[in-house]
Design a protein around this motif. Structure first.
Motif, mmCIF file in Angstrom:
data_model
loop_
_atom_site.group_PDB
_atom_site.id
_atom_site.type_symbol
_atom_site.label_atom_id
_atom_site.label_comp_id
_atom_site.label_asym_id
_atom_site.label_seq_id
_atom_site.Cartn_x
_atom_site.Cartn_y
_atom_site.Cartn_z
ATOM 1 N N GLU A 479 24.464 92.766 32.694
ATOM 2 C CA GLU A 479 24.756 92.327 34.157
ATOM 3 C C GLU A 479 24.440 90.893 34.327
ATOM 4 O O GLU A 479 24.945 90.099 34.872
ATOM 5 C CB GLU A 479 24.129 93.366 35.139
ATOM 6 C CG GLU A 479 24.781 94.619 35.066
ATOM 7 C CD GLU A 479 24.098 95.682 36.164
ATOM 8 O OE1 GLU A 479 22.907 95.349 36.532
ATOM 9 O OE2 GLU A 479 24.744 96.808 36.363
ATOM 10 N N ALA A 480 23.246 90.514 33.791
ATOM 11 C CA ALA A 480 22.778 89.316 33.826
ATOM 12 C C ALA A 480 23.668 88.470 33.117
ATOM 13 O O ALA A 480 23.775 87.299 33.515
ATOM 14 C CB ALA A 480 21.340 89.049 33.200
ATOM 15 N N ILE A 481 24.037 88.710 32.029
ATOM 16 C CA ILE A 481 25.048 87.833 31.211
ATOM 17 C C ILE A 481 26.215 87.607 32.075
ATOM 18 O O ILE A 481 26.951 86.383 32.038
ATOM 19 C CB ILE A 481 25.398 88.441 29.740
ATOM 20 C CG1 ILE A 481 24.152 88.595 28.809
ATOM 21 C CG2 ILE A 481 26.365 87.843 29.208
ATOM 22 C CD1 ILE A 481 24.407 89.122 27.706
ATOM 23 N N GLU A 482 26.547 88.620 32.683
ATOM 24 C CA GLU A 482 27.858 88.599 33.510
ATOM 25 C C GLU A 482 27.958 87.718 34.626
ATOM 26 O O GLU A 482 28.692 86.592 34.931
ATOM 27 C CB GLU A 482 28.356 89.864 34.107
ATOM 28 C CG GLU A 482 29.619 89.858 34.943
ATOM 29 C CD GLU A 482 30.021 91.139 35.533
ATOM 30 O OE1 GLU A 482 30.962 91.335 36.399
ATOM 31 O OE2 GLU A 482 29.206 92.069 35.233
ATOM 32 N N ARG A 483 26.564 87.426 35.208
ATOM 33 C CA ARG A 483 26.405 86.651 36.550
ATOM 34 C C ARG A 483 26.167 85.073 35.864
ATOM 35 O O ARG A 483 26.716 83.969 36.399
ATOM 36 C CB ARG A 483 25.091 86.968 37.138
ATOM 37 C CG ARG A 483 25.056 88.235 37.992
ATOM 38 C CD ARG A 483 23.782 88.355 38.882
ATOM 39 N NE ARG A 483 22.717 88.353 38.149
ATOM 40 C CZ ARG A 483 22.226 89.684 37.851
ATOM 41 N NH1 ARG A 483 22.675 90.616 38.059
ATOM 42 N NH2 ARG A 483 21.005 89.556 37.054
ATOM 43 N N ARG A 484 25.641 84.941 34.664
ATOM 44 C CA ARG A 484 25.716 84.020 34.058
ATOM 45 C C ARG A 484 26.802 83.092 33.405
ATOM 46 O O ARG A 484 27.058 82.001 33.851
ATOM 47 C CB ARG A 484 24.541 83.884 32.791
ATOM 48 C CG ARG A 484 24.351 82.504 32.119
ATOM 49 C CD ARG A 484 23.096 81.980 33.188
ATOM 50 N NE ARG A 484 22.947 80.447 32.428
ATOM 51 C CZ ARG A 484 23.723 79.107 32.367
ATOM 52 N NH1 ARG A 484 24.826 79.508 32.889
ATOM 53 N NH2 ARG A 484 23.140 78.208 31.778
ATOM 54 N N LEU A 485 27.999 83.941 33.132
ATOM 55 C CA LEU A 485 28.943 83.407 32.473
ATOM 56 C C LEU A 485 30.018 83.231 33.514
ATOM 57 O O LEU A 485 31.103 82.490 33.216
ATOM 58 C CB LEU A 485 29.350 84.079 31.331
ATOM 59 C CG LEU A 485 28.358 84.379 30.162
ATOM 60 C CD1 LEU A 485 29.084 85.089 28.903
ATOM 61 C CD2 LEU A 485 28.073 82.982 29.509
ATOM 62 N N THR A 486 29.925 83.992 34.451
ATOM 63 C CA THR A 486 31.080 83.969 35.590
ATOM 64 C C THR A 486 30.887 82.500 36.383
ATOM 65 O O THR A 486 30.017 82.376 36.722
ATOM 66 C CB THR A 486 30.999 85.123 36.620
ATOM 67 O OG1 THR A 486 31.175 86.414 35.947
ATOM 68 C CG2 THR A 486 32.281 85.035 37.612
ATOM 69 N N ARG A 488 31.050 79.669 38.988
ATOM 70 C CA ARG A 488 30.520 79.682 40.253
ATOM 71 C C ARG A 488 31.606 80.062 41.144
ATOM 72 O O ARG A 488 31.460 80.809 42.177
ATOM 73 C CB ARG A 488 29.723 78.557 40.644
ATOM 74 C CG ARG A 488 29.074 78.350 42.133
ATOM 75 C CD ARG A 488 28.152 77.195 42.123
ATOM 76 N NE ARG A 488 27.552 77.545 43.515
ATOM 77 C CZ ARG A 488 27.994 76.771 44.557
ATOM 78 N NH1 ARG A 488 29.184 76.117 44.545
ATOM 79 N NH2 ARG A 488 27.417 76.972 45.805
ATOM 80 N N ARG A 491 32.438 83.652 41.360
ATOM 81 C CA ARG A 491 31.541 84.453 41.928
ATOM 82 C C ARG A 491 31.630 84.407 43.606
ATOM 83 O O ARG A 491 31.438 85.510 44.210
ATOM 84 C CB ARG A 491 30.035 84.069 41.487
ATOM 85 C CG ARG A 491 29.662 84.169 40.066
ATOM 86 C CD ARG A 491 28.359 84.336 39.841
ATOM 87 N NE ARG A 491 27.631 83.111 40.173
ATOM 88 C CZ ARG A 491 27.513 81.840 39.629
ATOM 89 N NH1 ARG A 491 28.046 82.147 38.054
ATOM 90 N NH2 ARG A 491 26.972 80.772 40.004
#
Length: 496
Positions: A479-486, A488, A491
């Motif tokens: 979930e953290a990786i998804e937030r980091r790679l998506t 901005r 998002r």
């Protein structure tokens, strides 16, 4: 001609798994195996202790499952030695009913194997009941069971299928009952609670006296003699002649009463097999390590299984998902094939991989790799095909090459769905990897299996709780990786 990517990936997979399974980069370490029951583990520890007394580096691969897994591992050189019983050799492995010791030795020699002289006790199969239940029904022998068709019979899973097990026994005695298979150690608890009326026993089981059981008379002499011996590879007598000589010298040293006492110390006294074996040998027990040290070691083993299998799956599944999205007809075949793999029973897949990669981490990683494919392929396909058509047409209209559209437009938009599939695969792997302990892969399954065998809730939790925490940690990581790679902008759009 360039090497095809799929062929290269397959070659890397085979090489990595083979190295993991057979210890290509390790030095000469002699390997002892044992089955998934206490007596076999104790005898394996004794054999390992004897080898260390002779100055050899010996690894004990404990609880490797049933007879066939150990036999195959010995024949293929994944282990050098394991404890077995003459009746099992004659009836189940060599298909030589009634064969004497000399005939067994000759038959083993043709397979490049040898057998020590019997250790001194006969651990025959038997059927048992609670004493009060047997008295109530006036059952003294196996023949008497035929008069009570309503009796509930629970037998160890291996005994249900063996040539010297339930099929032949029920035919010999004309028993009308339908037996159910379950773990041997759990059967004792079922018998104690009254959920089961009859179970199979080993004559040296410590639980027979502990639970006050009646051993039913084998009045038709169905079961052969099960003298305990060690089986070993013929080349072991050249690589470690002092070890095999010391094992041969153990002939007749362990009688039935001694073996029952050793079993009782582990099953009822909660001592470790290593401690019990060392006491019998008269040597200092190897340092066992504390609980945190054991958890740390099992965590590293478990992480290896999950990480390697998931990394290999990513190499294969992501390209397959892209192909499935861009070529619909081929995509249906890919999705159907990976879906079919997901329906295969987990334990069966683990065992199927043993002929290819031996025992240990290799077959476990291969099985987990197969189970990782579907979530990643399906989500990659869904993420790419879910991109609005007008957006794809716009990217094509401005002249972006196909590869650029994939990397700069389509994959970033589908990233959330793809990562969800990877996260699902990783979490599934964490749980499924516990089965790897049955084939010597270690991990959190090792304390779980030991806890079940010894009826030790603390030991079960020692594997189950870290496995659950690791699954939660993996989920949080992705979930953290998804937030980091998506990106901005995506998002913000998702929140709106």
């Amino acid at each position: 001609m360039p090497v095809r990517p799929a062929a290269a990936v397959a070659a890397c997979l085979c090489l990595l798994l083979s190295c993991a399974s057979h210890g290509v980069f390790a030095g000469e370490t002699l390997r002892v195996g044992s089955k998934n029951f206490t007596e076999s583990v104790i005898l394996g520890e004794i054999a390992a202790g004897v080898g260390r007394q002779q100055g050899h580096a010996v690894e004990h691969r404990r609880q490797l499952g049933g007879t066939r897994i150990l036999w195959r591992a010995l024949e293929e050189g994944d282990i050098d030695l394991y404890p077995e019983y003459t009746g099992t050799l004659a009836q189940e492995l060599l298909q030589m009913p009634g064969a004497d010791e000399d005939a067994l030795v000759d038959a083993l020699a043709t397979r490049g194997l040898r057998m020590t002289a019997p250790l001194g006790f006969d651990n025959t199969y038997a059927l048992g009941m609670r004493a009060d239940r047997a008295l109530e029904l006036q059952v003294d022998s196996i023949s008497d069971l035929a008069a009570h068709p309503g009796l509930r019979i629970g037998l160890s899973n291996e005994f249900m299928q063996r040539a010297d097990g339930w099929p032949g026994l029920s035919a010999t005695y004309g028993l009308p009952q339908a037996a159910n298979g379950l773990d041997h150690d759990l059967a004792y608890r079922g018998l104690e609670s009254g959920a089961i009326d009859v179970i199979d026993l080993y004559s040296t089981d410590a639980e027979i006296a502990h639970y006050g059981l009646v051993v039913l008379d084998d009045d038709r002499r169905y079961f052969p003699s099960y003298q305990a011996v060690y089986l070993y590879r013929e080349d072991l007598s050249m690589r470690a002649p002092d070890w095999t000589a010391a094992l041969d010298a153990m002939a007749g040293r362990i009688d039935a009463a001694t073996m029952r006492g050793l079993n009782a110390r582990v099953k009822l006294g909660r001592e470790t097999e290593a401690r019990v074996a060392a006491d019998w040998l008269g040597v200092e027990a190897p340092r066992a390590g504390g609980r945190m040290e054991r958890i740390a070691r099992r965590s590293l083993e478990h992480l290896q299984l999950v990480a390697v299998s998931l990394a290999l799956a990513l190499l294969v599944a992501l390209p397959l998902g892209v192909v499935a999205a861009r070529r619909p007809r081929l995509g249906q075949f890919v999705l159907s094939l990976t879906g079919l793999l997901q329906t295969l029973p987990s334990l069966a897949v683990f065992v199927f991989m043993i002929p290819l990669f031996g025992i240990g981490a290799g077959p476990a990683i291969a099985a987990l790799f197969l189970y990782s494919l579907l979530p990643i392929v399906r989500n990659t396909h869904a993420g790419l095909t879910g991109i609005p058509r007008d957006l794809r047409e716009t990217a094509a209209a401005i002249g972006l090459p196909s590869r650029t559209r994939l990397w700069r437009v389509e994959l970033p938009i589908a990233l959330g769905t793809i990562l969800a599939g990877i996260k699902t695969a990783a979490v599934i792997n964490v749980g499924t990897a516990t089965l790897g302990a049955l084939i010597g892969a270690g991990g959190y399954g090792q304390p779980i299996l030991t806890g079940i065998r010894l009826d030790d809730i603390g030991m079960i939790l020692e594997g189950a709780i870290p496995a659950a925490l690791l699954a939660l940690a993996v989920q949080g990581l992705f979930e953290a990786i998804e937030r980091r790679l998506t990106p901005r902008g995506l998002r913000i759009a998702a929140r709106q």
